[in-house]
Motif scaffolding. Structure first.
Motif, PDB file in Angstrom:
ATOM      1  N   ALA A 247      -6.307   3.236   3.245  1.00 36.05           N
ATOM      2  CA  ALA A 247      -4.965   3.159   2.653  1.00 36.05           C
ATOM      3  C   ALA A 247      -3.919   3.771   3.581  1.00 36.05           C
ATOM      4  O   ALA A 247      -3.585   4.950   3.477  1.00 36.05           O
ATOM      5  CB  ALA A 247      -4.910   3.819   1.279  1.00 36.05           C
ATOM      6  N   GLU A 251      -2.668   4.877  -1.645  1.00 35.16           N
ATOM      7  CA  GLU A 251      -3.942   4.671  -2.325  1.00 35.16           C
ATOM      8  C   GLU A 251      -3.717   4.816  -3.823  1.00 35.16           C
ATOM      9  O   GLU A 251      -3.175   5.821  -4.296  1.00 35.16           O
ATOM     10  CB  GLU A 251      -4.998   5.672  -1.865  1.00 35.16           C
ATOM     11  CG  GLU A 251      -6.249   5.620  -2.725  1.00 35.16           C
ATOM     12  CD  GLU A 251      -7.530   5.927  -1.974  1.00 35.16           C
ATOM     13  OE1 GLU A 251      -8.478   6.394  -2.611  1.00 35.16           O
ATOM     14  OE2 GLU A 251      -7.590   5.686  -0.756  1.00 35.16           O
ATOM     15  N   GLY A 276      -7.274  -1.548   4.017  1.00 35.48           N
ATOM     16  CA  GLY A 276      -6.033  -1.383   3.279  1.00 35.48           C
ATOM     17  C   GLY A 276      -4.945  -0.798   4.154  1.00 35.48           C
ATOM     18  O   GLY A 276      -4.533   0.348   3.965  1.00 35.48           O
ATOM     19  N   TRP A 280      -4.356   0.373  -0.792  1.00 42.17           N
ATOM     20  CA  TRP A 280      -5.753   0.269  -1.235  1.00 42.17           C
ATOM     21  C   TRP A 280      -5.779   0.517  -2.732  1.00 42.17           C
ATOM     22  O   TRP A 280      -5.229   1.512  -3.221  1.00 42.17           O
ATOM     23  CB  TRP A 280      -6.620   1.291  -0.517  1.00 42.17           C
ATOM     24  CG  TRP A 280      -8.100   1.183  -0.779  1.00 42.17           C
ATOM     25  CD1 TRP A 280      -9.022   0.527  -0.026  1.00 42.17           C
ATOM     26  CD2 TRP A 280      -8.827   1.790  -1.859  1.00 42.17           C
ATOM     27  NE1 TRP A 280     -10.277   0.661  -0.562  1.00 42.17           N
ATOM     28  CE2 TRP A 280     -10.189   1.439  -1.701  1.00 42.17           C
ATOM     29  CE3 TRP A 280      -8.465   2.578  -2.945  1.00 42.17           C
ATOM     30  CZ2 TRP A 280     -11.183   1.855  -2.577  1.00 42.17           C
ATOM     31  CZ3 TRP A 280      -9.449   2.997  -3.834  1.00 42.17           C
ATOM     32  CH2 TRP A 280     -10.795   2.637  -3.643  1.00 42.17           C
ATOM     33  N   ILE A 306      -3.290  -5.427   2.021  1.00 41.30           N
ATOM     34  CA  ILE A 306      -3.635  -4.964   0.672  1.00 41.30           C
ATOM     35  C   ILE A 306      -5.074  -5.343   0.354  1.00 41.30           C
ATOM     36  O   ILE A 306      -5.488  -6.487   0.562  1.00 41.30           O
ATOM     37  CB  ILE A 306      -2.694  -5.589  -0.380  1.00 41.30           C
ATOM     38  CG1 ILE A 306      -1.242  -5.169  -0.122  1.00 41.30           C
ATOM     39  CG2 ILE A 306      -3.111  -5.181  -1.793  1.00 41.30           C
ATOM     40  CD1 ILE A 306      -0.233  -5.900  -0.989  1.00 41.30           C
ATOM     41  N   ILE A 307      -5.833  -4.383  -0.184  1.00 42.44           N
ATOM     42  CA  ILE A 307      -7.180  -4.667  -0.659  1.00 42.44           C
ATOM     43  C   ILE A 307      -7.331  -4.121  -2.071  1.00 42.44           C
ATOM     44  O   ILE A 307      -6.859  -3.022  -2.381  1.00 42.44           O
ATOM     45  CB  ILE A 307      -8.260  -4.063   0.273  1.00 42.44           C
ATOM     46  CG1 ILE A 307      -9.656  -4.473  -0.197  1.00 42.44           C
ATOM     47  CG2 ILE A 307      -8.133  -2.557   0.392  1.00 42.44           C
ATOM     48  CD1 ILE A 307     -10.749  -4.153   0.806  1.00 42.44           C
ATOM     49  N   ASN A 308      -7.957  -4.918  -2.938  1.00 40.42           N
ATOM     50  CA  ASN A 308      -8.208  -4.515  -4.321  1.00 40.42           C
ATOM     51  C   ASN A 308      -9.713  -4.513  -4.550  1.00 40.42           C
ATOM     52  O   ASN A 308     -10.355  -5.561  -4.540  1.00 40.42           O
ATOM     53  CB  ASN A 308      -7.520  -5.479  -5.288  1.00 40.42           C
ATOM     54  CG  ASN A 308      -7.627  -5.030  -6.736  1.00 40.42           C
ATOM     55  OD1 ASN A 308      -8.326  -4.075  -7.057  1.00 40.42           O
ATOM     56  ND2 ASN A 308      -6.919  -5.722  -7.617  1.00 40.42           N
TER      57      ASN A 308
END
Length: 488
Positions: A247, A251, A276, A280, A306-308
Motif C-alpha cells: 500500500a 491501506e 497496491g 491496498w 489498486i488491489i482488493n
C-alpha cells in the motif's frame, strides 16, 4: 416548586456563562522574544518552538489557537514520547503572520507554519532520525470538533515499540476512539517502521480535506495511511511519492470504510510482495472511490495502482492511467481483484476494465509530466461521468472549482441530466471569452465610444493601435468596424 425551578435556571445559566467565559483565542508566535508569553494576544503570545505545546496545554473546549508562521516542536526537550495532543472542541489554526484580527486573514500557503518531529534539528534526508518524535500529533479520543488546519507536519519517526504504537503514525496517530478534522495540511517526510508514515488510525476515524501527503514512508503498510477498523474520509487530497512495502499510499484493513473523493494519487509505490502501489484493500474493508485520478503509481509485484484482497469496493467517475507493475502498464496493474470485489463504472482505465461506461482512451491531461492532471478541453473524460454517483454535498473539484460544468464543444457521454460531471479529480471549466481588443473602454461592446477614442489618437500610437503597426490608421478603423457590437 417555583424557587427550585429558579435555582435550576440560575445554576444552568451560570454553567453556560462559565463555559463561554473560558473559551478564548490563544496566540502563538515562535519568533517573538518580548511580551508576557501567556498567549492572551499577539503581543503576549506563547513563544518559541514550544509555544504551540504550551497553548494546547492551556486550552479548553471552545478555544481557538492561532499560530504564526515558524517552526514548532512537540517538546523542547529530547523526549521522543511527548506529542501534541488534540482536544475536543479546540481548533488549531496555522498560517498567521502575527498581526491578524480575523481567522479569514491568514494564509497558510504564504505563511508556512511547521510542526516538526526533528527535536535536535539535525535531520539530513533519511539520516539522523532516531532522536525524532515518534508522533507529531495525537488525535486519539478527539471528536470532529478537534480541528487541525493550515500546518506542515514533518519529521516524525515512529521506529519504537509495537506495544506502545511507537512504530506507527509518525505524523498523526488516532487509536481507540476519536475522529478529528484535519484540513489544509501538508504531511511530508514522516517515516515509520510498521504502518502509516503520515498517519495511523485504529478503531477510530478521521476526516482529511484539502491535504497533501508527500514522500512519507510507511515501513510495512501504508506509505501515507494505515487504517484498521475505521471510518475515514479523504476529500480533495493529493498523495505523491509515498512508499511502503504494501500500500504505497493508503491501506484499508480490518473492515475499514474508506471514502476517497476528488483526490489525486501519483508516484506512490509498493515495494514488497503484496502490492497496491496506491491503495491496498483487505480483510472485508470497503473503499468508495469517486472522481479521483490515479497516474504513474507502481508496485514491484501485484497491482501498480489498486488491489482488493477482501471485501466489496466501488470506483466510479475515476481515471486510472499508466500505473505500472509486473508486465508494464497493463489493465491488471490498474485494478486487481484478488479475493475481493471491486465494481468499476464510468471510468477511464488503461487496458480497459469490465463495467458500464468504462473506456480505455487517453484522457488528455494538460501536462502529465509535471503532474498537471487537469483535462484538456478536448478530453474524452469531460461530461462523461455518472451524476448520481457523485457524493451528496460534493459541489467542487480538487481545486475548489465548480463540479457539473457543461462544456458545449464536447458531446455528453455520461449519464444524468446535463450538465454532466467529468471523470477524475478535475472538472473542466468553461473557457473565458476570447479577447475583444476593439473594446477600448472595456464595457464588452464595440461602439461609438470606442470609435471616438480611436479617432482621438489618429495618426499617433498606443491606445487604438489594434494591429500593433505603430500607427493608428485606416487598418485599425477597419478592425473597429468589423467588431462592431457586443463582444462575443
Amino acid at each position: 416548586m417555583p424557587s427550585t425551578l429558579v435555582r435550576a435556571v440560575v445554576i444552568t445559566a451560570s454553567l453556560v456563562l462559565s463555559c463561554t467565559a473560558s473559551a478564548a483565542t490563544r496566540f502563538v508566535n515562535a519568533s517573538l522574544t518580548t511580551g508576557l508569553n501567556n498567549g492572551t494576544s499577539w503581543t503576549d503570545a506563547h513563544q518559541g518552538a514550544g509555544g504551540l505545546a504550551a497553548a494546547l496545554t492551556a486550552s479548553v473546549a471552545g478555544d481557538q489557537i492561532w499560530v504564526s508562521k515558524g517552526t514548532y516542536k512537540p517538546t523542547t526537550t529530547t523526549a521522543r514520547t511527548i506529542f501534541l495532543t488534540m482536544k475536543t472542541g479546540v481548533g488549531i489554526y496555522g498560517g498567521f503572520t502575527g498581526i491578524e484580527s480575523k481567522l479569514a486573514q491568514r494564509n497558510w500557503t504564504t505563511n508556512p507554519t511547521i510542526v516538526t518531529g526533528d527535536l535536535l534539528g539535525n535531520d539530513s534526508g533519511a539520516l539522523n532520525l532516531t532522536d525524532n518524535s515518534y508522533h507529531c500529533f495525537v488525535g486519539s479520543g478527539a471528536t470532529a470538533s478537534a480541528i487541525l488546519d493550515g500546518f506542515t507536519v514533518k519529521g516524525g519517526y515512529a521506529n519504537g515499540a509495537t506495544a506502545s504504537n511507537y512504530d506507527k503514525g509518525a505524523g498523526i496517530i488516532i487509536v481507540g476512539s476519536g475522529s478529528p478534522t484535519i484540513r489544509n495540511c501538508n504531511f511530508t517526510g514522516n517515516r515509520c517502521t510498521f504502518g502509516g508514515g503520515a498517519g495511523y488510525i485504529f478503531t477510530a476515524g478521521g476526516t482529511f480535506t484539502d491535504c497533501r501527503f508527500e514522500n512519507n514512508v510507511g515501513g510495512s503498510f501504508g506509505g501515507a495511511f494505515d487504517t484498521n477498523n475505521v471510518t475515514s474520509n479523504f476529500e480533495r487530497c493529493v498523495f505523491i511519492g509515498n512508499t511502503a512495502a504494501r500500500a504505497g499510499a493508503i491501506e484499508s484493513y480490518g473492515s475499514s470504510a474508506t471514502k476517497i473523493t476528488n483526490c489525486v494519487f501519483s508516484g506512490n509505490s509498493a515495494t514488497g510482495a503484496n502490492g497496491g502501489g496506491a491503495v491496498w484493500i483487505g480483510t472485508s474493508s470497503a473503499c468508495t472511490i469517486r472522481n479521483s485520478t490515479f497516474v504513474a503509481n507502481s508496485a514491484t509485484t501485484l497491482a501498480g495502482c489498486i488491489i482488493n484482497t477482501s471485501g466489496t469496493s466501488s470506483i466510479v467517475n475515476c481515471i486510472l492511467w499508466q500505473n505500472s507493475g509486473p508486465g508494464g502498464m497493463t489493465a491488471a496493474n490498474q485494478i486487481t481483484n484478488s479475493g475481493g470485489s471491486t465494481g468499476v463504472t464510468y471510468s477511464v482505465v488503461t487496458g480497459g476494465f469490465t463495467g458500464t461506461g468504462n473506456t480505455n482512451v487517453d484522457p488528455l491531461f494538460v501536462d502529465a509530466p509535471t503532474r498537471n492532471y487537469a483535462l484538456q478541453l478536448t478530453s474524452p473524460a469531460i461530461d462523461a461521468g455518472a451524476n448520481a454517483s457523485v457524493p451528496v454535498g460534493t459541489t467542487t473539484d480538487i481545486t475548489g472549482a465548480p463540479r457539473f460544468v457543461n462544456i458545449t464543444t464536447v458531446v455528453d457521454t455520461g449519464v444524468g441530466s446535463p450538465p454532466m460531471v467529468d471523470r477524475g479529480a478535475y472538472e473542466a471549466q468553461t473557457p473565458p471569452p476570447p479577447p475583444c481588443p476593439a473594446d477600448l473602454d472595456g464595457n464588452a461592446i464595440v461602439d461609438a465610444a470606442d470609435l471616438a477614442t480611436l479617432l482621438s489618437y489618429w495618426g499617433g500610437s498606443g491606445t487604438g493601435d489594434l494591429n500593433a503597426s505603430g500607427t493608428i490608421d485606416a487598418a485599425d478603423l477597419t478592425i473597429i468596424l468589423n467588431a462592431w457590437g457586443p463582444c462575443s
